[in-house]
Design a protein around this motif. Structure first.
Motif, short mmCIF file in Angstrom:
data_model
loop_
_atom_site.label_atom_id
_atom_site.label_comp_id
_atom_site.label_asym_id
_atom_site.label_seq_id
_atom_site.Cartn_x
_atom_site.Cartn_y
_atom_site.Cartn_z
N ASN A 168 -13.65 62.96 34.40
CA ASN A 168 -13.18 61.57 34.45
C ASN A 168 -14.38 60.64 34.40
O ASN A 168 -15.36 60.87 35.12
CB ASN A 168 -12.38 61.32 35.73
CG ASN A 168 -11.96 59.88 35.87
OD1 ASN A 168 -11.12 59.39 35.13
ND2 ASN A 168 -12.55 59.19 36.81
N THR A 169 -14.32 59.60 33.57
CA THR A 169 -15.43 58.67 33.48
C THR A 169 -14.95 57.30 33.03
O THR A 169 -13.93 57.18 32.34
CB THR A 169 -16.52 59.19 32.51
OG1 THR A 169 -17.65 58.34 32.56
CG2 THR A 169 -15.99 59.22 31.08
N ASP A 170 -15.67 56.27 33.42
CA ASP A 170 -15.39 54.91 32.97
C ASP A 170 -16.13 54.66 31.66
O ASP A 170 -17.34 54.86 31.56
CB ASP A 170 -15.84 53.90 34.01
CG ASP A 170 -14.99 53.96 35.27
OD1 ASP A 170 -13.81 54.32 35.16
OD2 ASP A 170 -15.53 53.65 36.36
N ILE A 171 -15.39 54.20 30.66
CA ILE A 171 -16.00 53.83 29.38
C ILE A 171 -16.64 52.45 29.51
O ILE A 171 -17.75 52.21 29.04
CB ILE A 171 -14.95 53.85 28.26
CG1 ILE A 171 -14.34 55.25 28.13
CG2 ILE A 171 -15.57 53.41 26.94
CD1 ILE A 171 -13.20 55.33 27.16
N ASN A 172 -15.90 51.54 30.12
CA ASN A 172 -16.39 50.21 30.45
C ASN A 172 -15.55 49.69 31.61
O ASN A 172 -14.67 50.42 32.10
CB ASN A 172 -16.33 49.28 29.21
CG ASN A 172 -14.92 49.14 28.66
OD1 ASN A 172 -13.97 48.92 29.41
ND2 ASN A 172 -14.77 49.28 27.35
N PRO A 173 -15.77 48.48 32.12
CA PRO A 173 -14.99 48.03 33.28
C PRO A 173 -13.47 47.99 33.05
O PRO A 173 -12.71 47.95 34.03
CB PRO A 173 -15.54 46.61 33.53
CG PRO A 173 -16.92 46.66 33.00
CD PRO A 173 -16.85 47.53 31.78
N GLU A 174 -13.02 48.02 31.80
CA GLU A 174 -11.59 47.93 31.52
C GLU A 174 -10.98 49.23 31.01
O GLU A 174 -9.76 49.31 30.84
CB GLU A 174 -11.33 46.83 30.48
CG GLU A 174 -11.73 45.43 30.97
CD GLU A 174 -11.50 44.38 29.90
OE1 GLU A 174 -11.41 44.77 28.71
OE2 GLU A 174 -11.43 43.20 30.24
N ALA A 175 -11.79 50.25 30.75
CA ALA A 175 -11.28 51.48 30.14
C ALA A 175 -11.81 52.70 30.86
O ALA A 175 -12.94 52.73 31.33
CB ALA A 175 -11.66 51.54 28.66
N ASN A 176 -10.95 53.72 30.93
CA ASN A 176 -11.28 54.95 31.62
C ASN A 176 -10.70 56.12 30.84
O ASN A 176 -9.61 56.02 30.28
CB ASN A 176 -10.70 54.91 33.05
CG ASN A 176 -10.86 56.20 33.80
OD1 ASN A 176 -10.07 57.11 33.64
ND2 ASN A 176 -11.89 56.27 34.62
N ILE A 177 -11.40 57.24 30.82
CA ILE A 177 -10.91 58.42 30.13
C ILE A 177 -11.05 59.64 31.03
O ILE A 177 -12.05 59.78 31.75
CB ILE A 177 -11.62 58.65 28.78
CG1 ILE A 177 -10.93 59.77 27.99
CG2 ILE A 177 -13.11 58.94 28.97
CD1 ILE A 177 -11.39 59.90 26.56
N SER A 178 -10.04 60.49 31.02
CA SER A 178 -10.06 61.76 31.74
C SER A 178 -9.74 62.88 30.76
O SER A 178 -8.87 62.72 29.90
CB SER A 178 -9.03 61.78 32.88
OG SER A 178 -9.26 60.75 33.80
N LEU A 179 -10.43 64.01 30.92
CA LEU A 179 -10.19 65.18 30.09
C LEU A 179 -9.86 66.36 31.00
O LEU A 179 -10.50 66.54 32.04
CB LEU A 179 -11.42 65.50 29.23
CG LEU A 179 -11.90 64.39 28.31
CD1 LEU A 179 -13.19 64.79 27.61
CD2 LEU A 179 -10.83 64.04 27.27
#
Length: 241
Positions: free
Chosen positions: A1-12
């Motif tokens: 799990n990581t934040d792409i930017n303050p408005e977006a997040n992605i989990s694998l």
């Protein structure tokens, strides 16, 4: 799990589960069929708008030894639509077998891994085991959810689910209509204090002739009469620390 930017997040997520060979009276603990599931969760939250995209793919071997090629997609968007009202619109798609494609030898029914059917597919639990409850044909679930905040202690939710089989299903030598039914879930939630709530709900399902065919033998009602379910629940969650 990581934040792409303050408005977006992605989990694998990757999951491997294995099943020892077992067919009827035949059993071989030395033969293990392993299934792999890969899933991604992309969340985008600019301000009051929320977007979720969740694709998934399964491969490997089914517990019967059959090669797997199945997929899943969930996409939903939520935003305030009126004062104190939040609306969520989306769709879930579970892949399945096409009964008219006799040349396909892969296992196509996506299994959501001990999944949360009650949370996402309506409160009446018609679809908690997707491969079994869709007869392997897969499922499509467009949904619309509305939550009204009446005051700081009370909220009301009204959810609408439409159910379709994802692929062709043949019954008595005919391909049935893909539309299965419509479910409506109504929920009233009242908070007495920070750890005590009372929750009441009413749900109803309007099933089609195809729903009768897909669920035959499950004693799940008639297309000519709506099924319904109601409940009242007291929930206490004390905090000791």
């Amino acid at each position: 799990n990581t934040d792409i930017n303050p408005e977006a997040n992605i989990s694998l997520m990757g999951v491997a589960d294995g099943y020892e060979y077992s067919q009827g009276s035949q059993y071989n603990p030395d033969l293990l069929y392993v299934r792999a599931t890969w899933s991604a969760f992309l969340r985008y939250n600019p301000g009051n708008f929320n977007l979720l995209v969740n694709p998934a793919f399964q491969h490997g071997r089914h517990r019967t030894g059959q090669s797997i090629g199945a997929w899943y997609l969930r996409a939903e968007a939520a935003a305030p639509t009126l004062e104190n009202v939040t609306t969520t619109a989306g769709v879930e798609i579970f892949s399945g077998f096409d009964a008219t494609d006799t040349g396909n030898d892969k296992y196509r029914a996506f299994d959501p891994l001990y999944g949360a059917g009650h949370a996402n597919l309506g409160f009446m639990d018609y679809f908690t085991n997707i491969p079994a409850h869709s007869r392997g044909a897969g499922l499509v679930n467009p949904f619309l959810k509305n939550q009204l905040r009446i005051n700081s202690n009370t909220s009301f939710s009204a959810d609408l689910h439409l159910f379709f089989i994802q692929n062709n299903f043949v019954y008595q030598d005919e391909t049935i209509n893909k539309y299965l039914g419509t479910e409506i879930d109504l929920t009233l939630n009242y908070r007495f204090n920070n750890f005590t709530r009372i929750i009441g709900g009413f749900s109803t399902m309007f099933g089609s002739e195809s729903m009768e065919i897909i669920n035959r033998g499950a004693a799940r009602g008639s297309k000519d009469e709506p099924a319904y379910f109601g409940y009242i629940m007291l929930r206490i969650r004390p905090k000791f620390l």
